[in-house]
Write an enzyme that holds these catalytic residues in place. Structure first.
Site, PDB file in Angstrom:
ATOM      1  N   CYS A  86       0.929  -1.388  -0.005  1.00  0.00           N
ATOM      2  CA  CYS A  86       0.433  -0.080  -0.159  1.00  0.00           C
ATOM      3  C   CYS A  86       0.751   0.911  -0.011  1.00  0.00           C
ATOM      4  CB  CYS A  86      -0.912  -0.104   0.871  1.00  0.00           C
ATOM      5  SG  CYS A  86       0.154  -0.002   2.887  1.00  0.00           S
ATOM      6  N   HIS A 293      -1.430   0.710   7.270  1.00  0.00           N
ATOM      7  CA  HIS A 293      -2.150   0.915   6.184  1.00  0.00           C
ATOM      8  C   HIS A 293      -2.117   2.528   5.792  1.00  0.00           C
ATOM      9  CE1 HIS A 293      -4.207   0.153   3.146  1.00  0.00           C
ATOM     10  NE2 HIS A 293      -5.197   0.964   2.436  1.00  0.00           N
TER      11      HIS A 293
END
Length: 1233
Positions: A86, A293
């Site tokens: 990510c 994330h």
């Protein structure tokens, strides 16, 4: 990431206000800049960390044959997450939406970069990383897919699957990626792409108040790191870090070089009109410092996306009171609620269990809580309204009948009950579908790009990302003066090279073709037509009279066609069919094929009547098959029942106390009829209440009043067992309680194999036993079954045999099967020797840790025996003597582990268990508080290199690391060559309270060390030994050994010096080596002591190395060597950020990622005056990498072979998940100079 940052998309560099200042001066061609924000980022908070990155459970079914989904209404493409990428996706999207970077990259043609088709050619100079980046950008801009893949790009980085699963820092990636691009573009017109777009300069100015002389120092940077905690905004943070002055006055005066005296400094001001910037990207981090994330908010500068929020959002908020009232009235009528949900469904029927979920999602109420009390269960309520709701043949799906669906839609106009408009498929050909006119606010549209998902957002949403645990981490700005050409607006094809346009056009054409094929395939269903002429009815079900293949005809048809179309297709297949044709749903059951409902309504679609892929259709006349009338429907389903009867003798085999037969009954058969069929002469029928497992204990008696019930009502299903007991067997049954008693424990057995006699073939027998049977009884039964002498009972025992055939520890004879933790059906060995009692321990032991030289022996001792007594018994049995021995446990890798140091403690107190393995180890245990430390000597590099091949050396140290083996037993191995040319000198015993100087003094008395002339301990350098090379450097000769926390199994390496050394806590010891011009090799390494008390940055290290070699700072290049990977990581001039010295902010140190600089690290140096190549690798590195690759390949093959041969059940893994060590991020780049 606490604190706030400016939400307005503008940034102005502030003016200075005093003597020393550090102004970030951006070069005149600078287009973009990045700011990394640190605050409370590294608080320990794991609530946001996902545990699903590695994909627990079963993997999803592969769908490689299906084309990727098209773009959604935003017309923007996301990027697939490869498992932990990510951070990479967020940075790539930012670079894509930076027009200046994107167009500069596209401006490089194949004549400069080469082509990917030539990458496999040996002599081709193909710059793979920029080519793959170009291709990825073209896919993101033009390819009609929801998300692009970065697999080809990461493969060009040299990453493997493990690297793609690791999480890394996006700022670290930004620097490493830019460095890789710089290296890849050497010798092209884009060689200065990064420098031109992102390069900046930090200027340190000190202005003399008397002579106005300006002392200035400039430092390069790629991005600016600012601490935002406790400040009002980003401008204040930048002011504090780089602009605010430090006054030189009173006692703190400045030594002016022009005035040649101490003076005060005065402030200067600079025009800031050039430094106006607009925010266009915010990379956001969610989670803690060990994981989390990333996603990114991006402003669509060129308006490439379709920005459209819910237009009715504001109106819905205003109408909320009215909607709440109407909704409340509607919810009170469950019939209207269910009709509303089903009318909105695109498919005509949905599973019943999903209907309840949709009710909860749409109205926020649960059926059980809201309606069950007055309406009953949901399925029952639907069945009570057959005029409205229609079930599928298997009653698993439900839908509205056609007339009610049409009525509901027409009646609900204007009542806001109609389903919302379905979103249109995005047509990527803008010529066919022109986009709608954009509003005046276009150009300020923001999108949230979160891996594969892209959503439009408002500017006010950005404010939420400057507070809390999900916070802005990197900010990207563009010069506000930069203007975009009109032809770039809304044009994703702008400036893309022709060859990439052609490639994307061809790819889109192929995608459209695949989607059309997939649509056809997804709507096609395979039906199995069973022809009545090929079946006969017997034993309660239909059975094929021929083979299954000959009795079934397969038919593929579109689910959107009607039942009439299906009937017509069947008539065409069966041209000879005469009379009525009835189609019935059939289902294969254990008893055979059974028929359910008749398909009716030729105008209904196949999907509407619930025909699924793989459905079975029986084609017949609706009355009889082969002259026999066939009963259909769920009330006449045939059930296969296992009928058990007691056997007269145990025939061996699991559960063989019974004879077993199968009988078929209709589920509507009464128990009385079943009883008469199975027990015509009388008896008792018992049902296994635990299901089809006949070994369960829960047998229940069918009483007289149960005889009127049916097979279905009493819960008998396929595979259930019933037990028939005749009158003489009824003593086992407690009729009043309705349960089977003692006999249920006897439905098992154990195997016993004879190991007492070696002359005959080893025999084994099966012994009937219960979990309450005592082991001594099992042994006696086995002796009789094996026809052995009864006297053997006094000198034999039973030992479990594992899957590898190894005999485990004997089981005490007074234990029951349950207490011995034996599984029924397991194998036992009858062996010579008495079994231990319940207070004794059976132990294995070996002498030394090498089983090849010392076989495993066995012994029985009392659990109350002391460690010393146990050791003496083992020494006596193994034929050893003396007191120079001690006991250790064996660790998980079958090596000598923890020592049993408490000699007077009992085995029970130390948790030594039955079956444990102990190791007799040579050498006495050190007294309490003492350490036994192996000492290794590191030979001088100048003495080594003379007789060694230069290709086998780095740093003047020979590289033979395979042979180092530190013996935990204190053995004295012979002289061993290692990576650092270490040799074993011996071991010493020393108190933990002793100092490091005492350790060095004692080491100097070892025979090998006496050969070297060492006048004082200060002429010795001490290291811990880690991974076969020197690890931590031990400082301060006066410090106690206990303060170093060395551990019980540490080894020390000592190095003789030519002069005294006493390193301070802030002095770093590095080994620097100068590259030989024109060769891939280095001169002898030298030690470099670097004071890092003030700063540990790139600039400071370059200054120190340049000073050491008397070279200009800008004429050297340096890199750190990672010997375990045979790789060099360049330490570039702009890869470390200088923070303000006055405020003593926490600096971004070289001791952090990615360099992790520590004592003993190797620093390679290139003299650019004599050698302009920046390739630091040597021939030995190439050889080492190839050996590593071969070793990894061999290990992979070995693991595959082990998996094929491994038939041993693995132990259940612990659920504790240990954090993996951090791995430095790197990108492999070819040489293009």
């Amino acid at each position: 990431m606490g604190g706030r940052a400016p939400t307005a998309p503008a940034l102005r560099a502030g003016r200075g206000a005093g003597g020393e200042r550090r102004v970030p001066v951006l070069s005149s061609v600078l287009d973009c800049s990045a700011f990394t924000m640190f605050g409370d980022l590294f608080e320990e908070d794991f609530s946001f960390i996902s545990n699903n990155h590695c994909g627990k459970g079963k993997k999803a079914k592969p769908r490689d044959s299906e084309p990727p989904a098209p773009r959604d209404f935003t017309n923007l493409s996301g990027i697939k997450n490869q498992g932990g990428t990510c951070y990479l996706n967020s940075l790539l999207q930012t670079l894509l939406f930076t027009p200046e970077f994107r167009e500069a990259l596209f401006a490089l043609g194949p004549e400069e970069l080469g082509t990917l088709d030539d990458s496999s050619k040996p002599d081709a100079k193909v710059r793979i990383i920029p080519l793959q980046l170009q291709r990825l950008f073209a896919q993101l801009l033009l390819l009609d897919q929801q998300a692009a893949s970065t697999t080809d790009l990461t493969e060009s980085f040299g990453w493997n699957s493990h690297e793609e699963m690791r999480q890394h820092d996006v700022q670290e990636l930004n620097r490493i990626l830019f460095s890789a691009l710089e290296t890849s573009l050497v010798g092209t017109s884009g060689h200065d792409l990064i420098n031109r777009l992102y390069h900046g300069i930090v200027v340190n100015q000190i202005v003399c108040k008397e002579c106005k002389n300006i002392s200035e120092r400039q430092e390069d940077f790629l991005d600016l790191t600012v601490a935002v905690k406790g400040v009002a905004g980003l401008e204040e943070a930048l002011w504090n870090m780089y602009v605010e002055e430090e006054y030189f006055e009173n006692e703190n005066l400045y030594q002016c070089g022009a005035c040649d005296k101490l003076v005060e400094a005065s402030k200067t001001e600079m025009d800031d009109s050039e430094y106006m910037y607009e925010l266009f990207s915010v990379i956001i981090h969610k989670g803690g410092c060990y994981g989390g994330h990333y996603h990114v908010y991006i402003r669509d500068v060129d308006e490439l996306g379709n920005w459209q929020l819910q237009e009715e959002e504001d109106r819905l908020i205003e109408d909320k009171p009215l909607r709440v009232t109407e909704n409340a009235k509607e919810i009170e009528n469950p019939l209207a609620v269910l009709k509303g949900i089903l009318s909105e469904e695109e498919s005509k029927q949905i599973p019943v269990d999903q209907l309840g979920q949709k009710l909860l999602e749409k109205y926020g109420v649960s059926w059980n809580k809201k309606y069950r009390k007055q309406c009953g269960a949901l399925r029952k309520y639907l069945q009570n309204h057959p005029q409205i709701f229609q079930f599928s043949p298997d009653e698993n799906k439900v839908g509205l009948k056609e007339k009610h669906k049409l009525l509901f839609k027409s009646d609900s106009q204007g009542q806001n009950l109609q389903s919302p408009l379905q979103k249109n498929d995005v047509q990527w050909n803008s010529e066919k579908n022109p986009t709608r006119p954009r509003d005046n606010s276009a150009g300020c549209h923001w999108f949230d790009l979160n891996d594969s998902k892209v959503h439009p957002i408002k500017e006010k949403d950005i404010e939420k990302q400057f507070q809390g645990k999900e916070s802005a981490y990197m900010l990207f700005y563009r010069k506000s003066q930069l203007k975009r050409p009109a032809e770039a607006r809304g044009n994703p094809r702008y400036q893309i090279p022709e060859h990439l346009l052609n490639e994307m056009n061809a790819a889109n054409t192929e995608l459209q073709k695949k989607r059309a094929e997939c649509d056809s395939a997804n709507n096609g269903i395979d039906l199995h037509l069973h022809l009545s002429s090929c079946y006969k009815f017997h034993n309660g079900a239909l059975h094929p009279s021929l083979t299954w293949r000959e009795s079934v005809v397969d038919l593929t048809i579109d689910r959107r066609k009607t039942l009439g179309d299906l009937r017509q297709s069947v008539f065409q297949i069966l041209e000879s069919w005469e009379g009525d044709m009835i189609l019935s749903i059939a289902r294969p059951l254990p008893a055979g094929l059974h028929l359910y409902q008749i398909l009716d309504g030729d105008e209904l679609t196949l999907d509407g009547i619930g025909l699924a892929d793989g459905a079975d259709i029986f084609v017949w006349n609706g009355k009889e098959v082969g002259g026999t009338k066939v009963m259909t429907g769920p009330d006449h389903e045939p059930v296969v029942v296992n009928v058990l009867r007691l056997a007269e003798h145990n025939e061996g085999g699991k559960g063989q106390h019974f004879t077993e037969s199968q009988h078929v009954f209709s589920c509507s058969t009464r128990l009385g009829d079943l009883h008469r069929a199975l027990a015509p002469s009388g008896g008792i029928i018992l049902k296994n209440g635990s299901g089809p497992d006949k070994e369960a204990k829960n047998w229940e008696v069918f009483l007289e009043e149960d005889m009127k019930e049916t097979v279905k009502s009493v819960g008998l299903t396929d595979g259930c067992s019933v037990l028939i007991l005749d009158s003489h067997d009824q003593s086992f049954v407690d009729v009043s309680g309705g349960n089977l008693t003692a006999f249920t424990y006897d439905i098992s057995w154990l195997q016993v194999k004879n190991f007492c006699r070696t002359d005959d073939e080893e025999k084994h027998v099966k012994i009937t036993a219960t979990i309450e049977t005592v082991m001594s009884d099992i042994k006696m039964k086995a002796i009789r079954e094996l026809q052995l002498e009864e006297e053997l009972a006094n000198d034999s025992c039973l030992r479990p045999v594992n899957a590898n055939g190894k005999l485990l520890s004997p089981v005490p004879e007074d234990y029951t099967v349950k207490e011995a933790e034996l599984k029924m059906g397991s194998l036992l060995g009858l062996c010579h020797g008495k079994a231990p009692t319940s207070t004794q321990l059976f132990l294995y032991f070996i002498v030394g840790s090498d089983q090849n030289t010392s076989p495993e022996m066995e012994i029985v001792v009392e659990e109350t025996a002391s460690v010393k007594e146990c050791l003496n018994l083992m020494l006596e049995k193994s034929g050893l003597s003396g007191d120079n021995w001690h006991l250790r446990r064996i660790d998980w890798c079958y090596e000598a582990g923890e020592a049993l140091s408490q000699e007077n403690a009992t085995l029970k107190e130390l948790n030594v268990c039955r079956g444990d393995t102990l190791v007799i180890t040579e050498g006495k245990l050190p007294p309490k508080g003492f350490l036994k430390i192996p000492i290794w000597c590191l030979k001088s590099s100048s003495l080594i290199k003379g007789g060694e091949n230069a290709q086998d050396q780095v740093n003047g140290m020979t590289c033979k690391m395979d042979a180092l083996q530190v013996s935990p037993a204190g053995d004295s191995p012979e002289y061993i060559h290692t990576d650092m040319d270490l040799c074993y000198a011996g071991s010493i015993e020393i108190a933990g309270e002793a100092s490091l100087e005492d350790l060095k003094m004692q080491a100097m008395t070892l025979p090998y060390c006496r050969e070297q002339i060492v006048p004082l301990p200060s002429f010795l350098r001490a290291w811990t030994l880690e991974s076969k090379r020197p690890g931590k450097l031990l400082r301060n000769n006066k410090q106690k050994l206990n303060d170093y926390k060395l551990g019980s199994r540490v080894a020390i390496c000592i190095e003789a010096l030519q002069k005294e050394e006493n390193l301070g806590p802030h002095e770093l010891l590095l080994r620097v080596q100068m590259g030989i011009p024109g060769e891939r090799d280095y001169y002898d390494s030298t030690d470099l002591v670097w004071d890092i008390s003030k700063e540990c940055t790139t600039w400071a290290l370059r200054q120190r190395v340049a000073s050491h070699y008397c070279l200009p700072v800008d004429k050297i290049e340096i890199a750190k060597y990672f010997p375990e990977k045979f790789e060099w990581l360049p330490i570039s001039s702009w890869t470390q950020q200088i923070s303000k010295r006055k405020r003593k902010k926490k600096q971004e140190s070289l001791q952090l990622a990615p360099y992790h600089l520590k004592d003993g690290d190797i620093i390679g140096v290139k003299n650019l005056l004599l050698d302009d190549t920046k390739d630091f690798s040597t021939v030995r590195d190439d050889v080492g990498k190839e050996k590593q690759r071969q070793l990894a390949l061999e290990k992979k093959k070995s693991r595959q072979a082990e998996r094929l041969q491994d038939h041993v059940f693995c132990d259940e893994k612990l659920s504790i998940k240990h954090r993996k060590p951090e791995v430095a991020l790197s990108i492999n780049v070819g040489v293009f100079r």
